[in-house]
Design an enzyme around this catalytic site. Structure first.
Site, PDB file in Angstrom:
ATOM      1  N   CYS A 169       0.806  -1.228   0.000  1.00 24.91           N
ATOM      2  CA  CYS A 169       0.000   0.000   0.000  1.00 24.91           C
ATOM      3  C   CYS A 169       0.840   1.279   0.000  1.00 24.91           C
ATOM      4  CB  CYS A 169      -0.950  -0.015   1.185  1.00 24.91           C
ATOM      5  SG  CYS A 169      -1.995  -1.477   1.176  1.00 24.91           S
ATOM      6  N   HIS A 306      -2.109   8.072   6.753  1.00 27.28           N
ATOM      7  CA  HIS A 306      -2.395   6.843   5.998  1.00 27.28           C
ATOM      8  C   HIS A 306      -3.750   6.292   6.443  1.00 27.28           C
ATOM      9  CE1 HIS A 306      -1.685   3.129   3.849  1.00 27.28           C
ATOM     10  NE2 HIS A 306      -1.945   2.440   4.943  1.00 27.28           N
ATOM     11  N   HIS A 341      -9.612   2.547   0.135  1.00 24.09           N
ATOM     12  CA  HIS A 341      -8.161   2.346   0.140  1.00 24.09           C
ATOM     13  C   HIS A 341      -7.725   1.941  -1.270  1.00 24.09           C
ATOM     14  CE1 HIS A 341      -4.176   1.513   1.218  1.00 24.09           C
ATOM     15  NE2 HIS A 341      -4.343   0.657   2.224  1.00 24.09           N
TER      16      HIS A 341
END
Lengths: 411, 88
Positions: A169, A306, A341
């Site tokens: 990610c 994040h 996400h």
């Protein structure tokens, strides 16, 4: 990362975004300002037996703007989104980048977590159910992680290095960090850096749900830092910045759209999935980015966290932000409550959003943050946007399975 | 299925797989000169198998050089399949 005091900012001369609710940087700003979660029920495949039933699609992406019908048929969606955002970043600065940057080659750095897995999944099912002769002869090139970098090189016609990096990610943030390094070291004077992902497939959604990182909500899930947060919603998208050496911009009279002031990277070296509970890796990446930019925490206008809305991840990041910024009350937002996400695309899209927020002096609120978790202890931006002094740099975090941490300071 | 009907089906399949198909694509068009490389041909055959509900063998297209050759192969395969279904 330079180790010898602050380095010269690296100019951003192009931006490209394909994300939920956004087919351009302007769309991204508008979508984040609305703070409305873009999750919708998954209808592309059966979800009856899956814990997660929602996703955030890049619903403004128009394939025909970038690809012929045969190209759109052949290229996996992850690669299409990635190439589209990359081409937009080149096109924002000029329709013909070679005319604007004569004598230059453009290096390309693409970050992606799992890349062509959706196509692999489809072809594996064809192999299983219908036999080897039904496999597409393009299966291998279409599942290569480096496909997007190669496609971009072909389409922009650049012969400099086209590199692919994978850090789950944090992939596209690593790509930007490598692009900044390449410019600072003189390896390249023009770098297209970013990345993307599209993993809304039955296998991947089921697999992520098994990690307990995804929300099980059937209605709108609670957002990052909420008391009742229970994980992220899978999104898809891509973001790219076209980076140029400051000297090159000055020589050619190119006006930058933004700047990367600092990059910091670290690794937890703790666990393959879980963050180090005190956020020590995140502290290291943020501290390194600040040192790289020659800033102390009071020089930062806001943090783009994040924050994926997992109970443990948000908590660790909050501890880390609290450690780095101490008594300096820093406004903190996260984009995942709105966009979901974007996995490998999350870092670059958020860095672009943070850059634009810093320039405007307006921090968008965290989507679906209703009841802030009192254990978080941060100055969270929620319910409405926050005005801050325009032009103050933003610190943007991207963390990943594997323990990779990247912090970018943008303006 | 007539050869003209098959030509229409195969043109659609080619158009789906290949960029910049010549507007005057016809039976005499060479595969190579029409932008159809070996990988594209396999993709086109996969599309045709779907459209026609037939299977093809590994050697069926060894001698195919033109669009007309491909039309002949597909007409033959469809005829063979219909004959097999009639017998069963």
């Amino acid at each position: 990362m330079t180790g010898n005091g602050p380095a010269e900012p690296v100019a951003v001369v192009g931006l490209g975004v394909q994300a939920p609710g956004a087919a351009s940087p302007a769309d991204l700003v508008e979508t984040l300002d609305k703070a409305r979660c873009l999750a919708t029920p998954i209808t592309d495949f059966a979800v009856d037996d899956l814990a997660t039933k929602l996703s955030c699609r890049a619903n403004r992406y128009e394939p025909e703007r970038y690809f012929t019908r045969p190209e759109a048929r052949a290229l996996p969606r992850a690669v299409q989104l990635t190439v589209a955002a990359g081409l937009d970043a080149v096109g924002v600065s000029t329709e013909d980048w070679r005319a604007r940057f004569p004598e230059e080659e453009m290096a390309i750095v693409v970050g992606t977590g799992i890349a062509g897995l959706a196509r692999f999944e489809e072809q594996a099912e064809i192999l299983r159910s219908r036999g080897a002769r039904r496999l597409s002869p393009l299966t291998v090139p279409m599942i290569m992680p480096n496909l997007a970098a190669a496609e971009l090189a072909i389409r922009v016609g650049s012969h400099a290095a086209a590199t692919t990096v994978s850090a789950a990610c944090a992939s596209s943030s690593v790509a930007i960090a490598l692009g900044v390094q390449a410019i600072r070291t003189g390896q390249a004077r023009l770098v297209l850096a970013g990345g993307g992902e599209s993993l809304i497939t039955r296998t991947i959604v089921a697999a992520f749900a098994r990690t307990d990182a995804m929300s099980r909500s059937t209605g709108l899930p609670r957002g990052p830092f909420d008391m009742r947060r229970d994980g992220f919603i899978m999104g898809e998208g891509a973001g790219f910045v076209l980076l140029a050496a400051g000297a090159l911009c000055r020589a050619l009279g190119v006006e930058p759209l933004g700047e990367i002031l600092g990059v910091g990277q670290s690794t937890d070296a703790h666990h393959i999935v879980a963050p180090e509970p005190a956020g020590s890796g995140a502290v290291r990446s943020m501290t390194a980015a600040l040192a790289d930019a020659g800033l102390d925490p009071t020089g930062i206008g806001h943090v783009s966290a994040h924050a994926t809305a997992t109970p443990i991840g948000d908590r660790a990041e909050a501890l880390a932000i609290g450690t780095v910024f101490a008594e300096h009350q820093i406004p903190v937002t996260s984009h995942k409550g709105v966009l979901g996400h974007l996995i490998g695309g999350a870092g670059s899209v958020s860095a672009i959003a943070a850059m634009l927020s810093a320039q405007r002096g307006r921090v968008p609120p965290i989507g679906n943050l209703v009841d802030p978790d009192p254990a978080i202890g941060l100055d969270l931006v929620f319910e409405r946007e926050r005005e801050i002094p325009a032009g103050q740099p933003a610190l943007c975090n991207a963390f990943a399975f594997g323990g990779h941490n990247v912090s970018l300071i943008v303006r | 299925m007539t050869k003209d009907e098959m030509l229409a089906v195969i043109k659609e399949a080619i158009d789906e797989v290949v960029d910049d198909v010549p507007v005057d694509l016809g039976p005499d068009s060479g595969l190579g000169t029409s932008g159809i490389d070996s990988l594209s041909l396999v993709e086109i055959v996969l599309v045709m198998e779907e459209r026609l509900g037939i299977g093809t063998g590994p050697d069926d297209f060894d001698d195919v050089r033109t669009v007309g050759d491909a039309v002949d192969v597909f007409v033959g395969l469809v005829d063979a399949q219909e004959a097999a279904e009639a017998v069963s």
